[in-house]
Write an enzyme that holds these catalytic residues in place. Sequence first.
Site, mmCIF file in Angstrom:
data_model
loop_
_atom_site.group_PDB
_atom_site.id
_atom_site.type_symbol
_atom_site.label_atom_id
_atom_site.label_comp_id
_atom_site.label_asym_id
_atom_site.label_seq_id
_atom_site.Cartn_x
_atom_site.Cartn_y
_atom_site.Cartn_z
ATOM 1 N N THR A 18 42.486 48.334 -147.939
ATOM 2 C CA THR A 18 43.411 49.445 -148.055
ATOM 3 C C THR A 18 43.338 50.316 -146.910
ATOM 4 O OG1 THR A 18 42.453 49.462 -150.463
ATOM 5 C CG2 THR A 18 43.393 51.652 -149.468
ATOM 6 N N THR A 72 36.866 47.833 -149.372
ATOM 7 C CA THR A 72 35.604 48.500 -150.034
ATOM 8 C C THR A 72 34.928 47.371 -150.687
ATOM 9 O OG1 THR A 72 36.805 49.552 -151.630
ATOM 10 C CG2 THR A 72 36.196 50.622 -149.595
ATOM 11 N N ASP A 73 35.650 46.591 -151.388
ATOM 12 C CA ASP A 73 34.926 45.708 -152.512
ATOM 13 C C ASP A 73 33.675 44.956 -151.775
ATOM 14 O OD1 ASP A 73 37.050 46.312 -154.132
ATOM 15 O OD2 ASP A 73 37.518 44.138 -154.719
ATOM 16 N N LYS A 111 28.400 49.458 -153.430
ATOM 17 C CA LYS A 111 29.606 50.192 -153.901
ATOM 18 C C LYS A 111 29.040 50.386 -155.308
ATOM 19 C CE LYS A 111 34.385 49.835 -154.482
ATOM 20 N NZ LYS A 111 35.878 49.051 -154.354
#
Lengths: 440, 622
Positions: free
Chosen positions: A107, A183-184, A262
Amino acid sequence: MAAANHDDPWEVLRGLPMGRRVEISDDRGTTWTGTIVPRQEMSGDRVVQIKLDSGYNVGVLVAPTFRLRLLEASTAPAGSIATPSSSGAVPAAGGAPWVALLTTGGTIASRVDYETGGVRPVKEEREILSFYPELEAAGRVRIVPVFDRLSEDIVPEDWLALATKVVAAFTGGARGVVVAHGTDTLAFTAAGLSFLLADLPGPVVLVGAQRSPDRPSSDGPSNLAAAVHVAHEGGFGEVVVVMHAGLSDGRYAIHRGTWVRKMHSSRRDAFHSRNGPPLGWVDAKSIHWDLPPRASAPRPARVDGPLDANGGLLWFYPGLTPERAESFARGLRGLVLAGTGLGHVGSSHLDWIRGALGRGQVVAMTTQCLEGTADPFVYATGRQLQRAGVLYLGDLLPEVAYAKLLWALGHAADAKAVEALLLADVAGEFHWRHESGGDP
Amino acid sequence: VKVGLEVHQQLATGKLFCECPSDLSEEVRGSFARPLRSTSGENRAVDAAAVFQAGRGLRYRYEIASTSCLVEMDEEPPHPLNPTALDVALTLALLLDARPVDEIAVMRKIVVDGSNTAGFQRTALVAVDGHLDLKGKRYSIPSICLEEDAARKVRESPGEITYRLDRLGIPLVEVATGPEIEGGAEAREVAEEIGALLRATRQTRRGIGTVREDVNVSTEGGRRIEIKGVQELRKIQEYIDREVGRQKLLLGVRDELVRRQVPPPSAETTDVTDLLPALSVGPLSGPTRKGAPILAIRLPGFGGLLRAPAGSDERLGRELADQARSAGLHGLIHSDELPGYGIEAPDVERLRTGLGLGPTDAFILITDPNRSRAEAALSRVASRAAAAIEGIPGETRDPLPDGRTRYSRPLPGRERMYPETDIPPIPVTPEHRARLAAHLPERPSALRDRLARDTGLVREVILQLVAGGRAELFEELLGRGHEPSLVARLLIQDLPAVPHGEGEPEWEFPSATLDGLLRSTESGEIAKEGIPRVLLELAKGAPSVAAAIRQAGLAGFTAQELDALVERVVAENEELVRSRGSEAFSPLMGDVMREVRGRRDGQEVADVLRRAIARKQADPAA
């Protein structure tokens, strides 16, 4: 140029390129004038998507009786992508301290195409700097594209490639390194790099964005600026993750790369350190440490590879049959179990685990509670697993244990040596004390 | 004059992209702050409105209300579009003979004034090509949209605007008319009819702020002006009429400036602090005492044109002051209002000389502790003065409670919109349309006819009930067996008369409460004249109708007590009755009513009193 079409207009429409201006008149007398935009993947059959001059997109179900006119292309409509201005010049390789920004996709390094709504990667250094004008507030940045991948497509071999680029940046004189990452799986990569990078002379800061940069509210720019700030001014030698500390912009947490996870699918403050507080915090002005970061090494950075991807991570759940688990473990050199509670699996699993251990596989235990220590001595199952030879990895997060396993498998041939590496404190990954306070 | 309307109506269906209720909330559970970045840098065409907002360098704080969730906080992707809200929009499209689109694409419209946490508003075009027939005229309805309402501004302090998230995400149906309306009165009628159509769906929110109109006004020789967010329908006419007057004045000023061959003024500022004595009164005195400089710009040739001409309330000076305000200042002083504000005639002469200005010239004074902000404000003022030579700049204006409007920001360019990729396109199938078409609500015209026929009330009362959006409640109360004229009086006279704060919505009470109140009236417990006092107590927080009646002091005045009171009053005024006979009725009625107003019906009191006077006359010894 008006090409009247007396056949089925759909046959013409479906072949038109994006950006073509058309006028479609339906049987009722309503006329739709606008630009063809790409078909939504979830659109229905015979539906053409048009961007009207008002800016709205609509889908028109094209009946064979509709009339179609092809119009001259208009001037580029407002809202189209322009070549970015060169507001951010590439920093000269002069004497000023600089940090390297390694981009991997995700992203944070993507843009929305306002005409189509599609997301495209940004690769040009100039373009990135023009999108993030505040990037160099804390000092110079050199951008190094490494790969362009969504983070769910990043594999352990990529950690090694990334580690090589980090070392190259330090060797080239970088003061610190920032890695922009989806970020995953950012926490996996942070853990992998924590084990793969040795003798770090400066900070390695992973950063991502939970909101795409097309949004005026994106967290990407401020996360990135905070990460660059930490890379420039941090003066430490380990892998960390810098992300939003709360819902507000302005305060960012500095997480150790082996403690972080996360914990939310969408919030800006999704990243949390487990088993204790983050190392520190950063805001626009200063860096504050709650715990001392690892000191920078006086020696040149090096890649402490290789890794062996022939390891696995298995989440135990009620109903997981021994047959299924054994088939998953077959052929692996090592396996991390995310067990229940203090680190348990059903007692029916003891047999295949004993077999695996007997064949020289490494079986390590972590807790799927994600907080607290795996301890084999409290319940009978734990004691049996431990006696069989399952290695309990304290409070390592399952993903961190998995990353460490791959690294350890790359460094030793026999199971005993791998186990010794797994138990060693390599990157400050274990918490030896757990204080109360803060919410779990 | 040509007027087009955009009517925005909030729906009570629950929010558009999450499961929160469509309710405002006073329960705040924390807050967070974010700046919004202008992403305009990537566009060829830089949006004037976006740059204007971003240039204000504001930080936005958001209060987390109990009726908001992570979606409003921009911390979770939007949920699927609310199907009930979509049905309302589609139903309205059918009522307006519009053509629904076959597949709805939700768009993101960039809005950087902070009122949307994401920096964009989600909006979708639902139908096109409708029309509204009213009093023999056809108005085009080019578009019907469904969009999310913005967050509610609750506070503004220097550098920070606070919004509350309760309103964000409430569905809004937007109905746009073509520019075919030819005046203020007509605009009001069209807006009322669209409002009545919306309410016919019985899914709308009620009260002030739940309907907002954007009014586009163009006059010949002028430019399009958008008056954004008019909340009171009855004021539309006034806003339009005043806007026409303002444009007329500005065109007159333009003609005079052209006649004088005035060149565009320069934004070059002069520090005139030393030309003035220490001021002890007026708006300049406070800041200057703290050391703020007084800055001036020259407006050569503008002398006498900044003040309002005789008989007009409009003036160019106000337009210039609006610009100063939009730059964060409190206002400005212009030479046409001097001497004044503590500045004496000799000071004015000294200023003129110091600035090198003659008698037909004007100047502007501004003070602010922040010199660059003051200069930015003067630069805006100079640009606005230059625009006066061209005529009327197109702009967005805010409606004010007194019927005037005030400059808000430049007109936005073509909306910056791109698809909301988190929401798949929504098909509108022929079956879906047919299902809605089979259950269309009663149109307002049919409703008016039916109510007039069924209740026998005069047409004017019916019109007020329907236009005021109270028909639904009216019918519900009739259904509970109440008398039409009593209910109508309650809804269109008594309820709107309950005092409410400036800008606050009219009071509303649950239908069960109104039902109880009507019952108390019909049973004779209180008189219908007592209804306003009971409503007032309910508004003050009385927990029930019975409690409100007690608190209003209306409880427990029985027919027997009335008889006793009348007997006593007549006895006390025996002399008056003897001398004046039935002429004594009026003064005695006044005495009795002072005691029983609202507790016993006036007609009943009159009857009892007449009988008592007659008895006294027949038998003075009684």
